[in-house]
Design a protein around this motif. Sequence first.
Motif, PDB file in Angstrom:
ATOM      1  N   CYS A 172      25.227  43.081  46.096  1.00 31.98           N
ATOM      2  CA  CYS A 172      25.972  41.897  45.663  1.00 31.98           C
ATOM      3  C   CYS A 172      27.050  41.538  46.681  1.00 31.98           C
ATOM      4  O   CYS A 172      26.756  41.052  47.746  1.00 31.98           O
ATOM      5  CB  CYS A 172      26.514  42.124  44.260  1.00 31.98           C
ATOM      6  SG  CYS A 172      26.934  40.573  43.487  1.00 31.98           S
TER       7      CYS A 172
ATOM      8  N   GLU B  94      31.073  45.936  43.483  1.00 32.82           N
ATOM      9  CA  GLU B  94      31.190  44.539  43.893  1.00 32.82           C
ATOM     10  C   GLU B  94      32.413  44.425  44.775  1.00 32.82           C
ATOM     11  O   GLU B  94      33.532  44.579  44.306  1.00 32.82           O
ATOM     12  CB  GLU B  94      31.304  43.635  42.660  1.00 32.82           C
ATOM     13  CG  GLU B  94      31.426  42.169  43.016  1.00 32.82           C
ATOM     14  CD  GLU B  94      30.331  41.287  42.448  1.00 32.82           C
ATOM     15  OE1 GLU B  94      29.556  41.746  41.593  1.00 32.82           O
ATOM     16  OE2 GLU B  94      30.252  40.135  42.879  1.00 32.82           O
TER      17      GLU B  94
ATOM     18  N   GLU C 110      35.180  40.940  40.324  1.00 36.08           N
ATOM     19  CA  GLU C 110      34.095  40.684  41.289  1.00 36.08           C
ATOM     20  C   GLU C 110      34.659  40.752  42.707  1.00 36.08           C
ATOM     21  O   GLU C 110      35.038  41.809  43.171  1.00 36.08           O
ATOM     22  CB  GLU C 110      33.419  39.354  40.960  1.00 36.08           C
ATOM     23  CG  GLU C 110      32.752  39.393  39.569  1.00 36.08           C
ATOM     24  CD  GLU C 110      31.354  38.822  39.526  1.00 36.08           C
ATOM     25  OE1 GLU C 110      30.531  39.138  40.394  1.00 36.08           O
ATOM     26  OE2 GLU C 110      31.073  38.045  38.590  1.00 36.08           O
ATOM     27  N   TRP C 111      34.785  39.609  43.383  1.00 38.94           N
ATOM     28  CA  TRP C 111      35.166  39.675  44.800  1.00 38.94           C
ATOM     29  C   TRP C 111      36.667  39.865  44.974  1.00 38.94           C
ATOM     30  O   TRP C 111      37.471  39.427  44.160  1.00 38.94           O
ATOM     31  CB  TRP C 111      34.763  38.402  45.521  1.00 38.94           C
ATOM     32  CG  TRP C 111      33.302  38.267  45.768  1.00 38.94           C
ATOM     33  CD1 TRP C 111      32.306  38.296  44.832  1.00 38.94           C
ATOM     34  CD2 TRP C 111      32.664  38.042  47.021  1.00 38.94           C
ATOM     35  NE1 TRP C 111      31.096  38.097  45.444  1.00 38.94           N
ATOM     36  CE2 TRP C 111      31.279  37.932  46.781  1.00 38.94           C
ATOM     37  CE3 TRP C 111      33.133  37.912  48.333  1.00 38.94           C
ATOM     38  CZ2 TRP C 111      30.366  37.696  47.820  1.00 38.94           C
ATOM     39  CZ3 TRP C 111      32.219  37.680  49.350  1.00 38.94           C
ATOM     40  CH2 TRP C 111      30.843  37.590  49.089  1.00 38.94           C
TER      41      TRP C 111
ATOM     42  N   ASP D 198      33.824  33.923  41.169  1.00 33.87           N
ATOM     43  CA  ASP D 198      33.123  35.153  41.551  1.00 33.87           C
ATOM     44  C   ASP D 198      33.341  35.392  43.040  1.00 33.87           C
ATOM     45  O   ASP D 198      34.157  36.205  43.423  1.00 33.87           O
ATOM     46  CB  ASP D 198      31.647  34.997  41.153  1.00 33.87           C
ATOM     47  CG  ASP D 198      30.817  36.233  41.428  1.00 33.87           C
ATOM     48  OD1 ASP D 198      31.235  37.073  42.230  1.00 33.87           O
ATOM     49  OD2 ASP D 198      29.717  36.349  40.857  1.00 33.87           O
TER      50      ASP D 198
ATOM     51  N   GLU E 100      23.811  29.769  41.537  1.00 34.20           N
ATOM     52  CA  GLU E 100      25.164  30.299  41.705  1.00 34.20           C
ATOM     53  C   GLU E 100      25.542  30.055  43.161  1.00 34.20           C
ATOM     54  O   GLU E 100      24.683  30.102  44.033  1.00 34.20           O
ATOM     55  CB  GLU E 100      25.134  31.800  41.394  1.00 34.20           C
ATOM     56  CG  GLU E 100      26.352  32.569  41.873  1.00 34.20           C
ATOM     57  CD  GLU E 100      26.215  34.088  41.655  1.00 34.20           C
ATOM     58  OE1 GLU E 100      25.284  34.529  40.955  1.00 34.20           O
ATOM     59  OE2 GLU E 100      27.057  34.819  42.197  1.00 34.20           O
TER      60      GLU E 100
HETATM   61 CA    CA Z   1      29.121  38.282  42.224  1.00 31.11          CA
END
Ligand code: CA
Length: 615
Positions: free
Chosen positions: A204, A299, A409-410, A499, A554
């Motif tokens: 990811c 992630e 996430e990021w 994200d 996405e």
């Molecule tokens: Ca992601």
Amino acid sequence: MTFDRRDLFKTGAAAAVVALLGEGCTSAAPVQGATLGFTAVPASLADAVAVPPEYQQQVLYPWGSPTGIAGSMPAFAPDASNSAADQAVQAGMHHDGMHFFAMGQDRGLLVMNHEYTDEQLLHTDGASPWTADKTRKSLHAMGVSVIEVERSSGGWRQVLPSRYARRIHGNTPMRIAGPAAGTPRMRTAANPAGDQVFGTFANCAMGVTPWGTYLTCEENFHAYFGGPKEAAVRATEAQRRYGTVPGSSWSEYWRFEERFDLTKHPNEPHRFGWVVEIDPFDPESTPVKRTALGRKHQESATCTLTKDGRVAVYMGDDSEFEYIYKFVSRDKVTPGTDAAARAANREVLDHGTLYVARFDTGGRGRWLELVHGRNALEAPNGFADPADVVVHARMAGDLVGATKMDRPEWIAVHPQTGEVYVTLTGNTDRGKAGKPAVDAANPRANNRFGGILRWREDGGDAASASFAWNHFVLAGDPKLPDAGVRYPRPDDDAFGNPDGLHIDSGGLLWIQTDMAGPRMGKGSHAALGNNTMLCADPATGRIKRFLTGPSGCEITGCVVTPDRRTLFVNIQHPGEVRVNGMPNSAWPDGKLPGSARPRSATLAVQRRDGGIVGT
Ligand code: CA
Ligand code: FEO
Ligand code: CA
Ligand code: CA
């Protein structure tokens, strides 16, 4: 004492942000030069990519394109009839995290993740019947691509063939390093030494080391391990926590490749869920799983240097109520990104301290050590040795009292200020019966929209044990009065479920969204359109919509070139939403849904006048 606010807020606009967001970690340094001068793009439900009219876009390397390995460049078969062997030398599916490694002004390596597979699109006859060959093709459609790209007057093009071109996938041999390597939990029938493994998948988000290697993160690896459903009753607490429970897999790999059967090879999933280091400049190099960084639904592995020259790696664990982590190396980084520097730093990620974040009230936070023998991480609590701590990092986080987050996430680090931004993509279980309640850092029950939180390490040092934090934005449709939405400014463009994140060398914050397919254009998310990318100026709090994606996609993976004149962006899973069984997109090859198999791809976006993107 945290940091000196007087140095930070020199403009009226920045002061307004302070007023809005309150105390704690408050704003970044002003962006260099004019910012956000582009024409904002309206929210859209069209099956197309829209960018501001003064920008142009090109599609590169859609799923199935040849990677560029000399003598092995099979063309994409639009009916998905490419074999598993073909797929091993072609673009994988579901482009995600990505970095551009420059080689001079107009050339470089684009390295990107291929996160997961859409078996309906991957095979001519879809997922049924499932076969051994489909298992192989599916494994080959994940992992990482290294492609060479160059720019000319006509724009960017892929170099074919390239001596750097490489596909790393679910069957590529790799090494296991760090505290878990060779320990009993990592040993399998195929690898009794517990130090080697075939493949990486579910790749990811990503990171880049100071010495110029690429870090790929294994996120939803659990989804590829299975077994007979009846065996679920025997699943251990750890298996439940990591999701490796028979009967809950997304695939039927386990029926055709025994290592994916949890009941036969319970240690195989311990060999996934790691950060994997890849040297993109050496196609012969062996990727290495760095177990010192902890195992999770990985992630991000975002690197920055500490004041004394060690590396700090920030990581999210993208599941509801999971944690944010930091690794700080024991050893200093040898400066440089050439082959000698990469060799000198080859063990830096194997020795250091893993921490997990606790976000306290009052905008303060602490990094809690996950070190065997400390903080009750000892045998009576299930941690017999250092390997247990990293293999079961989630349970170690429980024991030390880390803060359960709304799906981190990021993570991006501001290059001038060191301020760290993380997306919390949402958590509709927050506040439900039997689930954790709201807390200071996760202030919304039924968090449908997610947001962005940021912190600043005390003393401006990534090695610090404490930090100051606040929210940059609580996302969503501001017209919904009960949603708890809060933007830095009233004129900001609305978005949901952030994200992907990237902060370019000029300090612009690029935000990418991942609203779930069934939500897009409907209900609470009706006004937000398809998934999108926005550009923000952290100093002023202005957020403008820059790009909208095709139906069902996405937007994820983003990197601005060092000269800031090209933005590479990934469009993932267009057409993931099915209407009457048909993908709702034909992007990029067709105009109407059903006219072509939709394909994830990379976009190169440039200003028509050749100027700096986002300004
Ligand atoms: Ca992601
Ligand atoms: Fe693959 Fe959490 O996004
Ligand atoms: Ca996501
Ligand atoms: Ca997605």
